[in-house]
Design a protein around this motif. Structure first.
Motif, short mmCIF file in Angstrom:
data_model
loop_
_atom_site.label_atom_id
_atom_site.label_comp_id
_atom_site.label_asym_id
_atom_site.label_seq_id
_atom_site.Cartn_x
_atom_site.Cartn_y
_atom_site.Cartn_z
N GLU A 176 0.83 -1.21 0.00
CA GLU A 176 0.00 0.00 0.00
C GLU A 176 0.86 1.25 0.00
O GLU A 176 0.58 2.22 -0.74
CB GLU A 176 -0.91 -0.01 1.22
CG GLU A 176 -1.90 1.14 1.26
CD GLU A 176 -2.83 1.06 2.46
OE1 GLU A 176 -3.54 2.05 2.71
OE2 GLU A 176 -2.83 0.00 3.14
N SER A 177 1.91 1.26 0.79
CA SER A 177 2.80 2.43 0.86
C SER A 177 3.52 2.65 -0.47
O SER A 177 3.69 3.79 -0.91
CB SER A 177 3.83 2.24 1.98
OG SER A 177 3.20 2.13 3.23
N ILE A 178 3.94 1.55 -1.10
CA ILE A 178 4.63 1.67 -2.39
C ILE A 178 3.71 2.24 -3.45
O ILE A 178 4.10 3.10 -4.28
CB ILE A 178 5.19 0.29 -2.82
CG1 ILE A 178 6.36 -0.11 -1.91
CG2 ILE A 178 5.62 0.30 -4.28
CD1 ILE A 178 6.84 -1.54 -2.11
N VAL A 192 12.90 6.67 -0.69
CA VAL A 192 11.95 6.00 0.20
C VAL A 192 11.32 4.80 -0.50
O VAL A 192 11.12 3.73 0.11
CB VAL A 192 10.86 6.99 0.66
CG1 VAL A 192 9.80 6.27 1.50
CG2 VAL A 192 11.47 8.14 1.44
N LEU A 193 11.04 4.96 -1.79
CA LEU A 193 10.43 3.88 -2.55
C LEU A 193 11.36 2.67 -2.62
O LEU A 193 10.93 1.52 -2.43
CB LEU A 193 10.09 4.36 -3.96
CG LEU A 193 9.34 3.36 -4.86
CD1 LEU A 193 8.02 2.97 -4.25
CD2 LEU A 193 9.15 3.96 -6.26
N VAL A 194 12.64 2.93 -2.86
CA VAL A 194 13.62 1.84 -2.92
C VAL A 194 13.71 1.13 -1.57
O VAL A 194 13.78 -0.09 -1.49
CB VAL A 194 15.00 2.38 -3.33
CG1 VAL A 194 16.07 1.31 -3.16
CG2 VAL A 194 14.97 2.86 -4.78
N LYS A 195 13.71 1.90 -0.49
CA LYS A 195 13.78 1.33 0.86
C LYS A 195 12.58 0.44 1.14
O LYS A 195 12.72 -0.67 1.66
CB LYS A 195 13.86 2.45 1.88
CG LYS A 195 13.96 1.96 3.32
CD LYS A 195 14.01 3.11 4.29
CE LYS A 195 14.06 2.60 5.73
NZ LYS A 195 14.11 3.72 6.70
N GLU A 199 12.42 -3.66 1.80
CA GLU A 199 11.75 -4.24 2.97
C GLU A 199 10.65 -5.20 2.55
O GLU A 199 10.42 -6.23 3.21
CB GLU A 199 11.18 -3.13 3.84
CG GLU A 199 12.23 -2.28 4.53
CD GLU A 199 11.62 -1.22 5.43
OE1 GLU A 199 10.37 -1.18 5.53
OE2 GLU A 199 12.39 -0.45 6.04
N GLN A 200 9.99 -4.87 1.45
CA GLN A 200 8.92 -5.74 0.96
C GLN A 200 9.48 -7.08 0.49
O GLN A 200 8.91 -8.14 0.77
CB GLN A 200 8.19 -5.07 -0.20
CG GLN A 200 7.01 -5.89 -0.72
CD GLN A 200 6.54 -5.44 -2.08
OE1 GLN A 200 7.37 -5.12 -2.93
NE2 GLN A 200 5.22 -5.40 -2.28
N VAL A 201 10.62 -7.04 -0.18
CA VAL A 201 11.27 -8.28 -0.63
C VAL A 201 11.67 -9.15 0.57
O VAL A 201 11.45 -10.36 0.58
CB VAL A 201 12.50 -7.96 -1.50
CG1 VAL A 201 13.29 -9.24 -1.78
CG2 VAL A 201 12.07 -7.32 -2.81
#
Length: 266
Positions: A176-178, A192-195, A199-201
């Motif tokens: 959702e955040s992405i 922030v998107l890369v971070k 974390e999602q991976v």
């Protein structure tokens, strides 16, 4: 001089040669035969009465968390959802006694007619139950092993569901955040998107690495009996009987000679 001669004569009479021993044994063959047959019959009764036993083994594969981070200097090994030692201790202290009490109460027994041992082989995520029992107790062994392992599995399933739910929520939240950041043109949005994607991976990998515990084997009997072979008992009894028979003859002869000497000196 006469005293020395008497002593020498007595010593000569007390000496026993191999021929004398053979004569003594031949004369006491009836006693030897009775002792030998008695021991052999006792061995046969033991061999017949001793029940045939097998080792029944059950194996439980603990819940895994294969993607759990490990220290850099740690050896690579399977990662459990819980510490294997903790699972073993819980099984020994809680689940095993409870399952035994339930079985004793249901069957009206004072104690189990077989033993139960719990082990956790080193460097594995296995919980192993073993019982030595007669074939007639196979079903009871199976029921008891199943109760213990089902109790362990029920506890581990709760831990699995808790961790699975935690990482599922984390993955959903990051998704959702992405999606929200992809529509944002802010200056730090890219970083922030890369971070968040990293974390999602990691969260997705942990989620995929979770595996439930399962019973791999239940009360499987050993290929051969673990009790003593009746032939071994009979052979051992025959050897012991022969030795005891020989001793009985010579001990009997010794007692007889002592008794005669006491009568002569009386």
């Amino acid at each position: 001089m006469s005293g020395n001669a008497a002593t020498a004569t007595s010593a000569t009479h007390d000496e026993v040669s191999l021929v004398d021993m053979a004569v003594i044994f031949v004369r006491g063959w009836k006693v030897a035969l009775i002792v030998f047959v008695g021991v052999l019959l006792a061995s046969a009764l033991v061999a017949w009465w001793l029940p045939t036993q097998y080792t029944y083994s059950s194996v439980y594969q603990m819940a895994e968390d294969t993607a759990k981070p490990q220290p850099e200097d740690a050896e690579e090994r399977a990662q459990g959802l819980e510490a294997p030692e903790g699972v073993l201790n819980k099984a020994r202290l809680y689940y095993q006694p409870q399952a035994i009490r339930e079985m004793l109460k249901q069957q009206g027994l004072g104690s189990l007619p077989f033993n139960v041992t719990l082990t956790q082989p080193e460097d594995t995520l296995l919980l192993v139950l073993k019982s030595e029992a007669a074939p007639g107790q196979h079903n009871n062994v199976k029921v008891l092993h199943q109760r213990i392992l089902q109790a362990v599995a029920a506890h581990q399933n709760k831990q699995y569901e808790r961790v699975h739910r935690l990482f599922s929520k984390k993955v959903a939240s990051l998704d959702e955040s992405i999606e929200q950041l992809r529509g944002d043109d802010g200056a730090n949005t890219g970083q922030v998107l890369v971070k968040y994607q990293e974390e999602q991976v990691k969260a997705s990998t942990r989620l995929e690495g979770l595996q439930k515990g399962r019973i791999e084997q239940l009360a499987s009997p050993s290929e051969s009996a673990t009790s003593l072979n009746p032939l071994v008992i009979l052979v051992g009894g025959a050897m012991f009987g022969l030795l005891l028979a020989m001793m009985s003859v010579f001990v009997g002869h010794f007692i007889k000679r002592v008794s005669q000497r006491l009568k002569e000196t009386a």
